[in-house]
Design a protein around this motif. Structure first.
Motif, PDB file in Angstrom:
ATOM      1  N   UNK A 163     -50.295 -46.234 -56.488  1.00  0.00           N
ATOM      2  CA  UNK A 163     -50.066 -45.064 -57.327  1.00  0.00           C
ATOM      3  C   UNK A 163     -51.335 -44.264 -57.554  1.00  0.00           C
ATOM      4  N   UNK A 164     -52.451 -44.969 -57.723  1.00  0.00           N
ATOM      5  CA  UNK A 164     -53.747 -44.306 -57.891  1.00  0.00           C
ATOM      6  C   UNK A 164     -54.136 -43.598 -56.599  1.00  0.00           C
ATOM      7  N   UNK A 165     -53.960 -44.272 -55.476  1.00  0.00           N
ATOM      8  CA  UNK A 165     -54.306 -43.671 -54.183  1.00  0.00           C
ATOM      9  C   UNK A 165     -53.469 -42.426 -53.924  1.00  0.00           C
ATOM     10  N   UNK A 166     -52.191 -42.476 -54.259  1.00  0.00           N
ATOM     11  CA  UNK A 166     -51.322 -41.316 -54.080  1.00  0.00           C
ATOM     12  C   UNK A 166     -51.791 -40.160 -54.967  1.00  0.00           C
ATOM     13  N   UNK A 167     -52.150 -40.470 -56.206  1.00  0.00           N
ATOM     14  CA  UNK A 167     -52.639 -39.441 -57.132  1.00  0.00           C
ATOM     15  C   UNK A 167     -53.912 -38.795 -56.580  1.00  0.00           C
ATOM     16  N   UNK A 168     -54.811 -39.604 -56.037  1.00  0.00           N
ATOM     17  CA  UNK A 168     -56.071 -39.061 -55.521  1.00  0.00           C
ATOM     18  C   UNK A 168     -55.848 -38.179 -54.302  1.00  0.00           C
ATOM     19  N   UNK A 169     -54.848 -38.486 -53.486  1.00  0.00           N
ATOM     20  CA  UNK A 169     -54.552 -37.656 -52.316  1.00  0.00           C
ATOM     21  C   UNK A 169     -53.964 -36.312 -52.720  1.00  0.00           C
ATOM     22  N   UNK A 170     -53.365 -36.245 -53.898  1.00  0.00           N
ATOM     23  CA  UNK A 170     -52.756 -35.004 -54.364  1.00  0.00           C
ATOM     24  C   UNK A 170     -53.764 -34.084 -55.030  1.00  0.00           C
ATOM     25  N   UNK A 171     -54.957 -34.607 -55.359  1.00  0.00           N
ATOM     26  CA  UNK A 171     -55.967 -33.783 -56.018  1.00  0.00           C
ATOM     27  C   UNK A 171     -56.519 -32.751 -55.047  1.00  0.00           C
ATOM     28  N   UNK A 172     -56.836 -31.554 -55.545  1.00  0.00           N
ATOM     29  CA  UNK A 172     -57.422 -30.542 -54.650  1.00  0.00           C
ATOM     30  C   UNK A 172     -58.790 -31.001 -54.156  1.00  0.00           C
ATOM     31  N   UNK A 173     -59.042 -30.719 -52.911  1.00  0.00           N
ATOM     32  CA  UNK A 173     -60.320 -31.078 -52.307  1.00  0.00           C
ATOM     33  C   UNK A 173     -61.380 -30.071 -52.755  1.00  0.00           C
ATOM     34  N   UNK A 174     -62.533 -30.560 -53.153  1.00  0.00           N
ATOM     35  CA  UNK A 174     -63.620 -29.702 -53.580  1.00  0.00           C
ATOM     36  C   UNK A 174     -64.613 -29.622 -52.442  1.00  0.00           C
ATOM     37  N   UNK A 175     -64.880 -28.420 -51.990  1.00  0.00           N
ATOM     38  CA  UNK A 175     -65.848 -28.282 -50.904  1.00  0.00           C
ATOM     39  C   UNK A 175     -67.185 -27.840 -51.498  1.00  0.00           C
ATOM     40  N   UNK A 176     -68.211 -28.393 -50.977  1.00  0.00           N
ATOM     41  CA  UNK A 176     -69.557 -28.071 -51.431  1.00  0.00           C
ATOM     42  C   UNK A 176     -70.256 -27.312 -50.306  1.00  0.00           C
ATOM     43  N   UNK A 177     -70.721 -26.110 -50.639  1.00  0.00           N
ATOM     44  CA  UNK A 177     -71.430 -25.319 -49.632  1.00  0.00           C
ATOM     45  C   UNK A 177     -72.876 -25.733 -49.602  1.00  0.00           C
ATOM     46  N   UNK A 178     -73.428 -25.891 -48.419  1.00  0.00           N
ATOM     47  CA  UNK A 178     -74.838 -26.266 -48.331  1.00  0.00           C
ATOM     48  C   UNK A 178     -75.741 -25.151 -48.868  1.00  0.00           C
ATOM     49  N   UNK A 179     -76.821 -25.569 -49.469  1.00  0.00           N
ATOM     50  CA  UNK A 179     -77.800 -24.594 -49.990  1.00  0.00           C
ATOM     51  C   UNK A 179     -78.510 -23.918 -48.828  1.00  0.00           C
ATOM     52  N   UNK A 180     -78.711 -22.617 -48.965  1.00  0.00           N
ATOM     53  CA  UNK A 180     -79.365 -21.853 -47.900  1.00  0.00           C
ATOM     54  C   UNK A 180     -80.804 -21.630 -48.243  1.00  0.00           C
TER      55      UNK A 180
END
Length: 180
Positions: A163-180
């Motif tokens: 149930x926890x794994x399913x919940x985590x798969x439903x969370x929006x993915x956060x993308x991190x942009x590399x610093x320029x």
């Protein structure tokens, strides 16, 4: 020497809980539970030992949950594997006799919240392991409450963890942009 062992155990527990959920276990009227009767101990001290061990079981399972999660558990009944027999051993002593007709059982409710306080899961559980004698993982395991621990671990792996794994798969993915 005993102090060193206790300190090492506490250090290991502290280290393992760094990446664990916080678990709070409440015990609702444990003196009225179906069976936490001692064989040769006072009722109060045996009940306290059972509670300590089950608190440890829940803490160990919480180490497998994501960091930041909170897990509130309320235990409402326990029926330990076996039954206390006051006649077998004689001389006023008692013995916990473990037979397959005396299966372990447990009732509890829980609420699991993620690191944002959002409810992930909630349920009232009624566990009973009717096959506890047939599924012994190690013939040499003599740990106290091993049948109850295995019943809880099996439930955790079968119900809570997916149930926890399913919940985590439903969370929006956060993308991190590399610093320029």
């Amino acid at each position: 020497m005993r102090n060193i062992i206790v300190l090492c155990g506490l250090a290991a527990l502290a280290f393992s809980s760094v990446h664990a959920a916080e678990v709070k276990v409440q015990w609702q009227d444990p003196e009225k539970f179906t069976d936490i009767r001692p064989a040769n101990d006072s009722r109060k001290s045996y009940r306290e030992r059972v509670i300590r061990k089950f608190d440890e079981f829940f803490q160990q399972m919480a180490t497998k949950l994501p960091e930041g999660y909170s897990w509130d558990v309320t235990v409402t009944d326990i029926d330990l594997a076996g039954d206390v027999d006051y006649f077998i051993s004689g001389a006023g002593n008692a013995l916990r006799v473990v037979k397959d007709i005396y299966s372990p059982a447990m009732k509890f409710s829980y609420v699991l919240r993620d690191n944002h306080g959002e409810q992930v899961m909630q349920a009232d559980e009624k566990l009973r392991d009717m096959g506890f004698m047939q599924s012994i993982r190690s013939a040499h395991n003599s740990d106290e409450f091993r049948y109850e621990k295995r019943m809880l671990e099996d439930w955790f792996e079968r119900e809570l963890k997916p149930g926890v794994e399913q919940h985590q798969h439903m969370l929006p993915k956060v993308s991190v942009k590399p610093a320029v």
